[in-house]
Design an enzyme around this catalytic site. Structure first.
Site, PDB file in Angstrom:
ATOM      1  N   ARG A  62       0.803  -1.221   0.000  1.00 39.21           N
ATOM      2  CA  ARG A  62       0.000   0.000   0.000  1.00 39.21           C
ATOM      3  C   ARG A  62       0.838   1.274   0.000  1.00 39.21           C
ATOM      4  O   ARG A  62       0.581   2.201  -0.766  1.00 39.21           O
ATOM      5  CB  ARG A  62      -0.926   0.032   1.229  1.00 39.21           C
ATOM      6  CG  ARG A  62      -2.189  -0.762   1.066  1.00 39.21           C
ATOM      7  CD  ARG A  62      -2.656  -1.297   2.398  1.00 39.21           C
ATOM      8  NE  ARG A  62      -1.740  -2.329   2.830  1.00 39.21           N
ATOM      9  CZ  ARG A  62      -1.812  -3.612   2.437  1.00 39.21           C
ATOM     10  NH1 ARG A  62      -2.793  -3.988   1.671  1.00 39.21           N
ATOM     11  NH2 ARG A  62      -0.935  -4.518   2.831  1.00 39.21           N
ATOM     12  N   LYS A  92      26.043  -4.100  -1.296  1.00 35.63           N
ATOM     13  CA  LYS A  92      27.512  -4.086  -1.410  1.00 35.63           C
ATOM     14  C   LYS A  92      28.131  -3.366  -0.214  1.00 35.63           C
ATOM     15  O   LYS A  92      29.273  -2.922  -0.275  1.00 35.63           O
ATOM     16  CB  LYS A  92      27.931  -3.375  -2.698  1.00 35.63           C
ATOM     17  CG  LYS A  92      27.363  -4.009  -3.954  1.00 35.63           C
ATOM     18  CD  LYS A  92      27.795  -3.185  -5.158  1.00 35.63           C
ATOM     19  CE  LYS A  92      27.137  -3.664  -6.433  1.00 35.63           C
ATOM     20  NZ  LYS A  92      27.380  -2.743  -7.544  1.00 35.63           N
ATOM     21  N   ARG A 113      11.708   3.817   3.498  1.00 35.89           N
ATOM     22  CA  ARG A 113      11.236   2.797   4.453  1.00 35.89           C
ATOM     23  C   ARG A 113      12.418   1.956   4.865  1.00 35.89           C
ATOM     24  O   ARG A 113      13.224   1.537   4.019  1.00 35.89           O
ATOM     25  CB  ARG A 113      10.149   1.926   3.823  1.00 35.89           C
ATOM     26  CG  ARG A 113       9.828   0.710   4.664  1.00 35.89           C
ATOM     27  CD  ARG A 113       8.596  -0.011   4.228  1.00 35.89           C
ATOM     28  NE  ARG A 113       7.403   0.717   4.631  1.00 35.89           N
ATOM     29  CZ  ARG A 113       6.179   0.181   4.679  1.00 35.89           C
ATOM     30  NH1 ARG A 113       6.007  -1.074   4.319  1.00 35.89           N
ATOM     31  NH2 ARG A 113       5.141   0.887   5.051  1.00 35.89           N
ATOM     32  N   HIS A 149       5.341   5.679  11.567  1.00 35.80           N
ATOM     33  CA  HIS A 149       4.853   5.611  10.191  1.00 35.80           C
ATOM     34  C   HIS A 149       3.865   6.787  10.055  1.00 35.80           C
ATOM     35  O   HIS A 149       2.652   6.592  10.043  1.00 35.80           O
ATOM     36  CB  HIS A 149       4.178   4.262   9.976  1.00 35.80           C
ATOM     37  CG  HIS A 149       3.881   3.909   8.553  1.00 35.80           C
ATOM     38  ND1 HIS A 149       3.959   4.812   7.511  1.00 35.80           N
ATOM     39  CD2 HIS A 149       3.488   2.726   8.004  1.00 35.80           C
ATOM     40  CE1 HIS A 149       3.633   4.192   6.384  1.00 35.80           C
ATOM     41  NE2 HIS A 149       3.347   2.936   6.661  1.00 35.80           N
TER      42      HIS A 149
HETATM   43  C1  NCD Z   1       2.189  -1.283   8.050  1.00 38.64           C
HETATM   44  C2  NCD Z   1       3.684  -1.038   8.160  1.00 38.64           C
HETATM   45  O1  NCD Z   1       4.432  -1.270   7.239  1.00 38.64           O
HETATM   46  O2  NCD Z   1       4.057  -0.567   9.228  1.00 38.64           O
HETATM   47  N1  NCD Z   1       1.687  -1.364   6.770  1.00 38.64           N
HETATM   48  C3  NCD Z   1       1.379  -0.207   6.094  1.00 38.64           C
HETATM   49  O3  NCD Z   1       2.223   0.563   5.766  1.00 38.64           O
HETATM   50  N2  NCD Z   1       0.086   0.052   5.844  1.00 38.64           N
HETATM   51  C4  NCD Z   1       1.670  -2.309   8.946  1.00 38.64           C
HETATM   52  C5  NCD Z   1       2.325  -3.661   8.989  1.00 38.64           C
HETATM   53  O4  NCD Z   1       3.296  -3.955   8.318  1.00 38.64           O
HETATM   54  O5  NCD Z   1       1.811  -4.474   9.759  1.00 38.64           O
END
Ligand code: NCD
Length: 322
Positions: A62, A92, A113, A149
């Site tokens: 997502r 690397k 991320r 997040h």
């Molecule tokens: C979440 C995450 O990556 O923290 N997913 C997301 O981005 N909607 C939740 C999860 O991984 O459980």
């Protein structure tokens, strides 16, 4: 950390950046503006000439896809390393700081991320490093370790607002792996600044919500409870927010199996929810929600994931457009 009353030109690191009513007002205005364009899949030109770099060291469906859709909808473009651990120079041995330094010359903003669980969130480390070089490339935290997040918290906030018509004066039951889930941490920070919100945290004792969040809630006068069973709380909650067990993340205790019996959302339990209440989940959903629950009207998690695109369009606009 002190937050300015705008996110223009700033990195997005934590959800507390959105606690300011002025910032939230602008966010509501922008999201409402973009929703109809998004529904018609109409392309606009606000990000024309701007390029984003998506660097994902952890799996994503997502977050990555909705950011990409948001960028394209706004007329921008992007480059993407979706398995950066294996397919970037990280494989690397390159340090993250060097990777973002290099990318900051190629793109106008970076969406990051990462799985690292160091004291400082990786997005913050990357931001500080670029700042120290005098580079203004903003970083968007798309989920860092067990930290935060923040853009998911805005999606959640927006979904609550749309579904219930308010984000204040409500009881929210936050359930599951609260020790390792970053979405619940960002959500607690954001909802903890709304008027008249009460929170019930439900998890196995080994996966309870972090002390830092509880202290924050105390500081802001938010009442909360902690327990391991959802029964008795479901009937009172306006929002039930479920999460999966984050088994890929290391944890102090040796947890081979998480005991979900106290909160697994069966059809029977979901039917006990108060009339008009909503059931949310940041997804992916594992077995903490019974499959049949998807059909119930209170299950709004697909609306929640749909909201990812207009919300992220609004954020990119607020950060990057004049
Ligand atoms: C979440 C995450 O990556 O923290 N997913 C997301 O981005 N909607 C939740 C999860 O991984 O459980």
């Amino acid at each position: 950390m002190l937050h300015p009353r705008t996110i223009k030109g700033h990195s997005i690191i934590e959800s507390q950046q959105f606690a300011d009513p002025g910032v939230l007002e602008e966010f509501v205005d922008r999201t409402e503006f973009y929703e109809p364009f998004c529904a018609r899949r109409e392309r606009l030109g606000m990000l024309s000439g701007k390029r984003g770099g998506l660097v994902f060291y952890e799996p994503s469906t997502r977050t990555r896809w909705s950011f990409e859709a948001a960028i394209v909808n706004l007329g921008g473009d992007f480059s993407n390393t979706e398995n950066a651990e294996a397919f970037s120079s990280a494989a690397k041995g390159e340090r993250l700081e060097h990777s973002v330094r290099v990318l900051s010359a190629y793109v106008n903003f970076i969406i990051l991320r990462h799985s690292d669980d160091n004291a400082a969130q990786v997005a913050q480390v990357a931001h500080d490093y670029l700042q120290s070089l005098g580079r203004a490339t903003p970083i968007i935290n798309a989920g860092c370790g067990k930290g935060q997040h923040p853009t998911q918290a805005l999606i959640d906030w927006w979904t609550i607002r749309k579904q219930l018509g308010r984000t204040s004066d409500l009881r929210i039951c936050i359930v599951g792996d609260l020790a390792r889930g970053r979405t619940v941490r960002s959500l607690a920070y954001l909802m903890g600044r709304q008027r008249g919100v009460a929170m019930d945290f439900v998890s196995p004792p080994e996966l309870a919500m972090g002390e830092d969040i509880l202290e924050y809630l105390q500081r802001h006068g938010i009442s909360y409870s902690q327990g391991s069973s959802i029964d008795g709380l479901l009937e009172q909650a306006d929002v039930v927010y479920m999460t999966r067990a984050q088994t890929e993340r290391p944890h102090g205790s040796n947890l081979s199996q998480v005991d979900k019996s106290g909160y697994r959302l069966t059809l029977k339990r979901a039917r006990a929810m108060k009339k008009g209440a909503i059931l949310m989940h940041p997804m992916p959903i594992n077995d903490e929600i019974e499959a049949e629950v998807d059909q119930l009207p209170q299950a709004v998690y697909f609306n929640q994931s749909d909201n990812g695109v207009p919300v992220r369009m609004a954020l990119l606009d607020m950060m990057l457009c004049s």
